[in-house]
Write an enzyme that holds these catalytic residues in place. Structure first.
Site, PDB file in Angstrom:
ATOM      1  N   ASN A   1      81.712 -55.618 -24.907  1.00  0.00           N
ATOM      2  CA  ASN A   1      82.986 -56.304 -24.784  1.00  0.00           C
ATOM      3  C   ASN A   1      83.493 -56.748 -26.166  1.00  0.00           C
ATOM      4  OD1 ASN A   1      85.208 -57.618 -23.555  1.00  0.00           O
ATOM      5  ND2 ASN A   1      83.948 -58.083 -21.758  1.00  0.00           N
TER       6      ASN A   1
ATOM      7  N   HIS B   1      66.127 -63.292 -43.779  1.00  0.00           N
ATOM      8  CA  HIS B   1      65.848 -63.570 -45.189  1.00  0.00           C
ATOM      9  C   HIS B   1      64.507 -64.270 -45.332  1.00  0.00           C
ATOM     10  CE1 HIS B   1      69.908 -62.424 -46.345  1.00  0.00           C
ATOM     11  NE2 HIS B   1      70.305 -63.027 -45.244  1.00  0.00           N
TER      12      HIS B   1
END
Length: 185
Positions: free
Chosen positions: A85, A115
């Site tokens: 969607n 990270h």
């Protein structure tokens, strides 16, 4: 033999994203996404072709609503009857496997990228990415976030606004932040 940045990225090893090969792949994907996201509502065939060229693979039956965002696209592998969607994001720095009959509600975010925890290492520019697998017959509610390295089992529903930080088994309804099993199906 030394691995390329892409090979390290796909192996969930530290890599530098400003590698020339990765930058070239990213630019190609961003050009395809731009064309997709500015396409007109009656250009469904153009949209289909763009998604087929963008994704690593996609089944014959699918619909992706613009706007859609991803990093590379080529690391997204979707089976039949996929529905994505409006306003979804898939950061596909590693592989994202999507099973048959999967529904992604508006603003679903799927993140393979992450990270290092150590600030000094983060400053060096190193990144990592862990693959994500979404089983068959999964429905992910609006605004849900799927974190790196997650597997969601077959026939599972993830509630709207959930933050999925741990694997979710098959045949459950799970919701919340952090996402947890609410009931079995």
């Amino acid at each position: 033999m030394n691995k390329t940045a892409r090979e390290r990225m796909l192996a969930n090893e530290p890599y530098i994203a400003i590698d020339p090969e990765l930058e070239s792949m990213h630019k190609k994907a961003q050009n395809l996404l731009h064309a997709f996201n500015v396409s007109l509502p009656d250009e469904s065939e153009k949209r289909r072709e763009i998604v087929q060229n963008l994704f690593g693979s996609v089944g014959q039956v699918f619909e992706v609503k613009p706007p859609f965002r991803c990093d590379y696209g080529c690391h997204i592998y979707a089976k039949e009857n996929l529905y994505i969607n409006y306003d979804c994001i898939i950061l596909d720095c590693n592989k994202v496997y999507i099973g048959n009959n999967v529904l992604l509600a508006p603003k679903v975010q799927i993140y393979t990228a992450y990270h290092p925890l150590d600030a000094e290492t983060r400053r060096s520019g190193l990144e990592m990415a862990a693959p994500i697998a979404i089983g068959d017959d999964v429905w992910i509610g609006g605004g849900a976030i799927i974190c790196p390295g997650i597997t969601i089992g077959n026939n599972t529903i993830i509630g709207a606004g959930s933050v999925v930080t741990k694997h979710i088994p098959a045949n459950v309804v799970a919701a919340g932040n952090p996402c947890r099993i609410i009931r079995n199906l």
